[in-house]
Design an enzyme around this catalytic site. Structure first.
Site, short mmCIF file in Angstrom:
data_model
loop_
_atom_site.label_atom_id
_atom_site.label_comp_id
_atom_site.label_asym_id
_atom_site.label_seq_id
_atom_site.Cartn_x
_atom_site.Cartn_y
_atom_site.Cartn_z
N GLY A 12 0.83 -1.20 0.00
CA GLY A 12 0.00 0.00 0.00
C GLY A 12 0.87 1.24 0.00
CB CYS A 13 0.28 4.63 1.35
SG CYS A 13 1.13 6.20 1.53
CG PHE A 14 5.92 4.94 -0.73
CD1 PHE A 14 5.44 6.18 -0.35
CD2 PHE A 14 6.43 4.81 -2.01
CE1 PHE A 14 5.45 7.26 -1.20
CE2 PHE A 14 6.46 5.90 -2.88
CZ PHE A 14 5.97 7.12 -2.48
CD1 TRP A 15 4.96 8.64 1.97
CD2 TRP A 15 2.93 9.45 2.42
NE1 TRP A 15 4.71 9.62 1.06
CE2 TRP A 15 3.47 10.14 1.31
CE3 TRP A 15 1.67 9.78 2.88
CZ2 TRP A 15 2.77 11.16 0.66
CZ3 TRP A 15 0.98 10.79 2.23
CH2 TRP A 15 1.53 11.47 1.14
#
Length: 179
Positions: A12-15
């Site tokens: 998913g979102c890498f953050w």
């Protein structure tokens, strides 16, 4: 110098993934990036458009004397839902797929064994969709994506999505966190 290993993970979102791994004891570094697409050095905007084939990834560099590859994967599976095809929560698109992009055959074997165990144990009610492939066409994301959560605490997405995930992660893996 320690024998450092690298694995590239899409969840998913890498953050969120990057922020979590950078807090884990034995992880030397974790960088947001893009991998396993067909365009060399894509931009965030190109990846988000969904036509480069890339996944948002985190390249994790770790010391296997402090944390095993299997432990890295166990943390990875706790950070996302590996049964959601091409999405994580409200983030939808092939760039948000679940993937383990291995860097050597030993990693491939360990990852395959863990995927089989997770499937056999039916930990999730739905089948796993995590792809297992050799890493290809990796490039590091733009500088503003690195340490994004730490550098942007006022960001609404960070407050609504990343912060709760990290709080849950830190509670579950408290013994694995850096001082």
């Amino acid at each position: 110098m320690a024998n450092i290993e690298t694995v590239t993970l899409a969840g998913g979102c890498f953050w969120c993934i990057e922020s979590a791994f950078n807090s884990v004891n034995g992880v030397v570094s974790a960088y947001s990036g893009y991998a396993n697409g067909h365009l060399d050095n894509p931009t965030y905007e190109q990846v988000c458009a969904g036509n480069t084939g890339h996944a948002e990834v985190v390249q994790v560099n770790f010391d296997p004397a402090q944390i095993s590859f299997r432990e890295v994967l166990e943390i990875f599976f706790a950070l996302h839902n590996p049964t959601e095809l091409n999405r994580q929560g409200n983030d939808v698109g092939t760039q948000y797929r679940s993937g383990i992009y291995y860097h050597n055959e030993q990693q491939k074997e360990i990852a395959q064994q863990l995927l089989t165990e997770i499937s056999d144990e039916q930990i999730w009610p739905d089948p796993l969709v995590t792809e297992l492939l050799a890493v290809s066409n990796y490039s590091q994301a733009e500088d503003y994506h690195q340490d994004y959560f730490s550098n942007n605490p006022e960001n609404r997405y960070c407050n609504m999505v990343v912060a709760p995930k990290l709080a849950k992660f830190k509670k579950k893996f408290a013994s694995r966190l850096k001082g």
